[in-house]
Design a protein around this motif. Structure first.
Motif, PDB file in Angstrom:
ATOM      1  N   GLY A  27      47.006  56.408  26.889  1.00 28.84           N
ATOM      2  CA  GLY A  27      46.962  55.818  25.553  1.00 28.84           C
ATOM      3  C   GLY A  27      48.344  55.447  25.054  1.00 28.84           C
ATOM      4  N   ILE A  28      49.311  56.308  25.301  1.00 23.98           N
ATOM      5  CA  ILE A  28      50.685  56.024  24.889  1.00 23.98           C
ATOM      6  C   ILE A  28      51.223  54.824  25.666  1.00 23.98           C
ATOM      7  N   GLY A  29      50.899  54.758  26.952  1.00 24.27           N
ATOM      8  CA  GLY A  29      51.316  53.611  27.762  1.00 24.27           C
ATOM      9  C   GLY A  29      50.760  52.309  27.207  1.00 24.27           C
ATOM     10  N   LYS A  33      52.872  49.084  25.719  1.00 21.62           N
ATOM     11  CA  LYS A  33      52.619  47.697  26.144  1.00 21.62           C
ATOM     12  C   LYS A  33      52.391  46.804  24.933  1.00 21.62           C
ATOM     13  N   ASP A  34      51.648  47.307  23.959  1.00 20.53           N
ATOM     14  CA  ASP A  34      51.391  46.525  22.747  1.00 20.53           C
ATOM     15  C   ASP A  34      52.687  46.211  22.002  1.00 20.53           C
ATOM     16  N   VAL A  35      53.590  47.176  21.950  1.00 15.59           N
ATOM     17  CA  VAL A  35      54.864  46.948  21.263  1.00 15.59           C
ATOM     18  C   VAL A  35      55.678  45.893  22.007  1.00 15.59           C
ATOM     19  N   THR A  42      57.454  37.996  18.825  1.00 15.73           N
ATOM     20  CA  THR A  42      58.448  37.828  17.770  1.00 15.73           C
ATOM     21  C   THR A  42      59.654  37.031  18.262  1.00 15.73           C
ATOM     22  N   GLY A  43      59.720  36.814  19.579  1.00 17.76           N
ATOM     23  CA  GLY A  43      60.809  36.016  20.129  1.00 17.76           C
ATOM     24  C   GLY A  43      61.860  36.812  20.880  1.00 17.76           C
ATOM     25  N   TYR A  44      61.669  38.107  20.984  1.00 19.87           N
ATOM     26  CA  TYR A  44      62.615  38.929  21.738  1.00 19.87           C
ATOM     27  C   TYR A  44      62.245  38.925  23.214  1.00 19.87           C
ATOM     28  N   GLU A  45      63.225  39.187  24.047  1.00 23.62           N
ATOM     29  CA  GLU A  45      63.028  39.215  25.491  1.00 23.62           C
ATOM     30  C   GLU A  45      62.750  40.655  25.932  1.00 23.62           C
ATOM     31  N   PRO A  46      61.517  40.958  26.337  1.00 26.87           N
ATOM     32  CA  PRO A  46      61.170  42.334  26.716  1.00 26.87           C
ATOM     33  C   PRO A  46      62.045  42.924  27.821  1.00 26.87           C
TER      34      PRO A  46
END
Length: 80
Positions: A27-29, A33-35, A42-46
């Motif tokens: 669940g935490i994983g 992933k959702d974040v 939002t335009g940030y590079e993961p």
């Protein structure tokens, strides 16, 4: 109760505990992933954010040493 039953009960409880923790970990994983998806939307590079998180986990001295070695290698390859 015999020792065999006590040991079996203890083993079962430990296994069930591990199973619950594995479910929580999953669940935490999914939450992480959702974040990352939100970051990307939002335009940030993961990939860069993952690097930043990895660097933030390091001790400052270790990070500085790694960065110095990286700069040395990049310079040796003519990439600097």
């Amino acid at each position: 109760m015999s020792e065999g039953n006590i040991a079996a009960d203890q083993l079962r409880l430990l296994i069930e505990r591990i199973e619950r923790l594995e479910e929580e970990k999953s669940g935490i994983g999914d939450d992480i992933k959702d974040v990352y998806l939100e970051l990307k939307a939002t335009g940030y590079e993961p990939k860069i954010v993952r690097q930043i998180i990895r660097l933030r986990k390091m001790q400052p001295h270790d990070r500085q040493e790694m960065e110095a070695i990286l700069q040395t290698y990049l310079a040796a390859l003519g990439m600097e």
